[in-house]
Design a protein around this motif. Structure first.
Motif, PDB file in Angstrom:
ATOM      1  N   LEU A 277       0.814  -1.216   0.000  1.00 45.14           N
ATOM      2  CA  LEU A 277       0.000   0.000   0.000  1.00 45.14           C
ATOM      3  C   LEU A 277       0.849   1.268   0.000  1.00 45.14           C
ATOM      4  O   LEU A 277       0.452   2.274  -0.587  1.00 45.14           O
ATOM      5  N   ASN A 278       2.006   1.232   0.635  1.00 53.72           N
ATOM      6  CA  ASN A 278       2.896   2.400   0.624  1.00 53.72           C
ATOM      7  C   ASN A 278       3.356   2.747  -0.782  1.00 53.72           C
ATOM      8  O   ASN A 278       3.510   3.916  -1.123  1.00 53.72           O
ATOM      9  N   VAL A 279       3.557   1.746  -1.609  1.00 55.10           N
ATOM     10  CA  VAL A 279       3.971   1.987  -2.995  1.00 55.10           C
ATOM     11  C   VAL A 279       2.812   2.561  -3.808  1.00 55.10           C
ATOM     12  O   VAL A 279       3.006   3.423  -4.653  1.00 55.10           O
ATOM     13  N   PHE A 280       1.589   2.120  -3.531  1.00 56.44           N
ATOM     14  CA  PHE A 280       0.432   2.481  -4.356  1.00 56.44           C
ATOM     15  C   PHE A 280      -0.506   3.496  -3.728  1.00 56.44           C
ATOM     16  O   PHE A 280      -1.559   3.771  -4.282  1.00 56.44           O
ATOM     17  N   GLN A 281      -0.132   4.037  -2.577  1.00 51.95           N
ATOM     18  CA  GLN A 281      -1.062   4.970  -1.931  1.00 51.95           C
ATOM     19  C   GLN A 281      -1.304   6.188  -2.801  1.00 51.95           C
ATOM     20  O   GLN A 281      -0.429   6.625  -3.531  1.00 51.95           O
ATOM     21  N   GLY A 282      -2.500   6.684  -2.724  1.00 52.97           N
ATOM     22  CA  GLY A 282      -2.877   7.848  -3.511  1.00 52.97           C
ATOM     23  C   GLY A 282      -3.912   7.483  -4.559  1.00 52.97           C
ATOM     24  O   GLY A 282      -4.085   6.329  -4.931  1.00 52.97           O
ATOM     25  N   LYS A 283      -4.577   8.493  -5.008  1.00 51.05           N
ATOM     26  CA  LYS A 283      -5.701   8.336  -5.933  1.00 51.05           C
ATOM     27  C   LYS A 283      -5.277   7.968  -7.349  1.00 51.05           C
ATOM     28  O   LYS A 283      -6.024   7.325  -8.081  1.00 51.05           O
ATOM     29  N   TRP A 284      -4.065   8.343  -7.758  1.00 53.96           N
ATOM     30  CA  TRP A 284      -3.712   8.293  -9.173  1.00 53.96           C
ATOM     31  C   TRP A 284      -2.752   7.183  -9.575  1.00 53.96           C
ATOM     32  O   TRP A 284      -2.608   6.893 -10.753  1.00 53.96           O
ATOM     33  N   LYS A 285      -2.077   6.552  -8.635  1.00 50.17           N
ATOM     34  CA  LYS A 285      -1.031   5.594  -9.003  1.00 50.17           C
ATOM     35  C   LYS A 285      -1.574   4.381  -9.753  1.00 50.17           C
ATOM     36  O   LYS A 285      -1.027   3.973 -10.767  1.00 50.17           O
ATOM     37  N   MET A 286      -2.655   3.802  -9.277  1.00 52.84           N
ATOM     38  CA  MET A 286      -3.201   2.628  -9.954  1.00 52.84           C
ATOM     39  C   MET A 286      -3.742   2.972 -11.344  1.00 52.84           C
ATOM     40  O   MET A 286      -3.507   2.213 -12.287  1.00 52.84           O
ATOM     41  N   PRO A 287      -4.439   4.113 -11.524  1.00 54.46           N
ATOM     42  CA  PRO A 287      -4.833   4.461 -12.894  1.00 54.46           C
ATOM     43  C   PRO A 287      -3.638   4.662 -13.829  1.00 54.46           C
ATOM     44  O   PRO A 287      -3.688   4.263 -14.999  1.00 54.46           O
ATOM     45  N   ILE A 288      -2.560   5.239 -13.331  1.00 46.75           N
ATOM     46  CA  ILE A 288      -1.356   5.420 -14.160  1.00 46.75           C
ATOM     47  C   ILE A 288      -0.803   4.055 -14.562  1.00 46.75           C
ATOM     48  O   ILE A 288      -0.477   3.820 -15.728  1.00 46.75           O
ATOM     49  N   ILE A 289      -0.716   3.147 -13.617  1.00 44.84           N
ATOM     50  CA  ILE A 289      -0.236   1.794 -13.907  1.00 44.84           C
ATOM     51  C   ILE A 289      -1.154   1.125 -14.923  1.00 44.84           C
ATOM     52  O   ILE A 289      -0.696   0.488 -15.874  1.00 44.84           O
ATOM     53  N   GLY A 290      -2.455   1.306 -14.738  1.00 48.22           N
ATOM     54  CA  GLY A 290      -3.428   0.738 -15.675  1.00 48.22           C
ATOM     55  C   GLY A 290      -3.225   1.241 -17.093  1.00 48.22           C
ATOM     56  O   GLY A 290      -3.277   0.463 -18.048  1.00 48.22           O
ATOM     57  N   VAL A 291      -2.951   2.517 -17.247  1.00 47.19           N
ATOM     58  CA  VAL A 291      -2.692   3.088 -18.575  1.00 47.19           C
ATOM     59  C   VAL A 291      -1.413   2.500 -19.163  1.00 47.19           C
ATOM     60  O   VAL A 291      -1.376   2.120 -20.339  1.00 47.19           O
ATOM     61  N   LEU A 292      -0.381   2.375 -18.344  1.00 48.51           N
ATOM     62  CA  LEU A 292       0.911   1.897 -18.845  1.00 48.51           C
ATOM     63  C   LEU A 292       0.936   0.391 -19.098  1.00 48.51           C
ATOM     64  O   LEU A 292       1.839  -0.101 -19.778  1.00 48.51           O
ATOM     65  N   LEU A 293      -0.062  -0.335 -18.585  1.00 48.44           N
ATOM     66  CA  LEU A 293      -0.151  -1.768 -18.906  1.00 48.44           C
ATOM     67  C   LEU A 293      -0.378  -1.985 -20.400  1.00 48.44           C
ATOM     68  O   LEU A 293      -0.079  -3.038 -20.933  1.00 48.44           O
ATOM     69  N   PHE A 294      -0.890  -0.957 -21.082  1.00 45.29           N
ATOM     70  CA  PHE A 294      -1.144  -1.056 -22.518  1.00 45.29           C
ATOM     71  C   PHE A 294       0.057  -0.649 -23.357  1.00 45.29           C
ATOM     72  O   PHE A 294      -0.025  -0.623 -24.577  1.00 45.29           O
ATOM     73  N   GLY A 295       1.176  -0.314 -22.705  1.00 52.47           N
ATOM     74  CA  GLY A 295       2.400  -0.003 -23.437  1.00 52.47           C
ATOM     75  C   GLY A 295       2.968   1.357 -23.087  1.00 52.47           C
ATOM     76  O   GLY A 295       2.430   2.086 -22.260  1.00 52.47           O
ATOM     77  N   LYS A 296       4.086   1.670 -23.730  1.00 53.51           N
ATOM     78  CA  LYS A 296       4.790   2.932 -23.502  1.00 53.51           C
ATOM     79  C   LYS A 296       3.893   4.101 -23.850  1.00 53.51           C
ATOM     80  O   LYS A 296       3.142   4.058 -24.823  1.00 53.51           O
ATOM     81  N   LYS A 297       4.008   5.157 -23.052  1.00 47.75           N
ATOM     82  CA  LYS A 297       3.225   6.363 -23.297  1.00 47.75           C
ATOM     83  C   LYS A 297       4.073   7.592 -22.992  1.00 47.75           C
ATOM     84  O   LYS A 297       4.946   7.558 -22.137  1.00 47.75           O
ATOM     85  N   ARG A 298       3.749   8.662 -23.693  1.00 41.19           N
ATOM     86  CA  ARG A 298       4.337   9.960 -23.380  1.00 41.19           C
ATOM     87  C   ARG A 298       3.457  10.630 -22.322  1.00 41.19           C
ATOM     88  O   ARG A 298       2.319  10.229 -22.098  1.00 41.19           O
ATOM     89  N   PHE A 299       3.996  11.663 -21.697  1.00 46.68           N
ATOM     90  CA  PHE A 299       3.310  12.350 -20.610  1.00 46.68           C
ATOM     91  C   PHE A 299       1.902  12.782 -21.021  1.00 46.68           C
ATOM     92  O   PHE A 299       0.924  12.520 -20.309  1.00 46.68           O
ATOM     93  N   LYS A 300       1.779  13.456 -22.159  1.00 46.26           N
ATOM     94  CA  LYS A 300       0.475  13.957 -22.617  1.00 46.26           C
ATOM     95  C   LYS A 300      -0.509  12.815 -22.885  1.00 46.26           C
ATOM     96  O   LYS A 300      -1.701  12.954 -22.644  1.00 46.26           O
ATOM     97  N   GLU A 301      -0.003  11.696 -23.383  1.00 49.66           N
ATOM     98  CA  GLU A 301      -0.881  10.546 -23.637  1.00 49.66           C
ATOM     99  C   GLU A 301      -1.465  10.015 -22.332  1.00 49.66           C
ATOM    100  O   GLU A 301      -2.655   9.697 -22.262  1.00 49.66           O
ATOM    101  N   ILE A 302      -0.623   9.922 -21.307  1.00 46.06           N
ATOM    102  CA  ILE A 302      -1.093   9.459 -20.004  1.00 46.06           C
ATOM    103  C   ILE A 302      -2.128  10.443 -19.463  1.00 46.06           C
ATOM    104  O   ILE A 302      -3.195  10.056 -18.992  1.00 46.06           O
ATOM    105  N   SER A 303      -1.799  11.720 -19.561  1.00 44.17           N
ATOM    106  CA  SER A 303      -2.683  12.774 -19.076  1.00 44.17           C
ATOM    107  C   SER A 303      -4.062  12.714 -19.733  1.00 44.17           C
ATOM    108  O   SER A 303      -5.091  12.861 -19.066  1.00 44.17           O
ATOM    109  N   HIS A 304      -4.095  12.482 -21.030  1.00 44.53           N
ATOM    110  CA  HIS A 304      -5.369  12.420 -21.761  1.00 44.53           C
ATOM    111  C   HIS A 304      -6.201  11.199 -21.383  1.00 44.53           C
ATOM    112  O   HIS A 304      -7.425  11.225 -21.478  1.00 44.53           O
ATOM    113  N   GLU A 305      -5.544  10.126 -20.962  1.00 45.00           N
ATOM    114  CA  GLU A 305      -6.267   8.901 -20.635  1.00 45.00           C
ATOM    115  C   GLU A 305      -6.766   8.850 -19.194  1.00 45.00           C
ATOM    116  O   GLU A 305      -7.520   7.949 -18.834  1.00 45.00           O
TER     117      GLU A 305
END
Length: 118
Positions: free
Chosen positions: A25-53
């Motif tokens: 939980l210390n690694v994943f605490q916070g509202k946004w970490k799991m969604p970021i990981i979820g986005v990156l599970l689909f492959g490499k992304k640039r900052f703006k791509e992550i932001s848009h998703e």
């Protein structure tokens, strides 16, 4: 070299079990970490791509969370020496290993929603 106890041994000791949960939980605490990981599970992304998703995440928060995930060995940041500079984010091997965890969370979330919200 330290020998890690097996999961069955950990489950026999509530203190070790709770400490392992806290470590995760210390690694994943916070509202946004799991969604970021979820986005990156689909492959490499640039900052703006992550932001848009990820709706409603601010650039400042995305930057902070990416730095935290990188510090914890979940995300790898690659800077390309181009003009303009190109930066890509991707999951490390450790980050990729979270795929099954996220799948289980999604299944639980869908079941929970069906039971409690209808």
């Amino acid at each position: 070299m330290t020998v890690r106890p097996s999961l069955s041994d950990i489950k026999k000791c509530s203190t070790t079990y709770v400490l392992a949960i806290n470590d995760a939980l210390n690694v994943f605490q916070g509202k946004w970490k799991m969604p970021i990981i979820g986005v990156l599970l689909f492959g490499k992304k640039r900052f703006k791509e992550i932001s848009h998703e990820i709706p409603k995440i601010t650039p400042r928060m995305l930057s902070k969370e990416l730095k935290d995930l990188e510090a914890n060995g979940i995300v790898k940041r690659t800077v390309f020496n181009t003009m303009p500079v190109k930066v890509e984010y991707e999951l490390t091997e450790s980050g990729q290993s979270l795929h099954d965890v996220l799948e289980a969370m999604i299944e639980w979330g869908l079941d929970h929603r069906d039971r409690n919200i209808g």
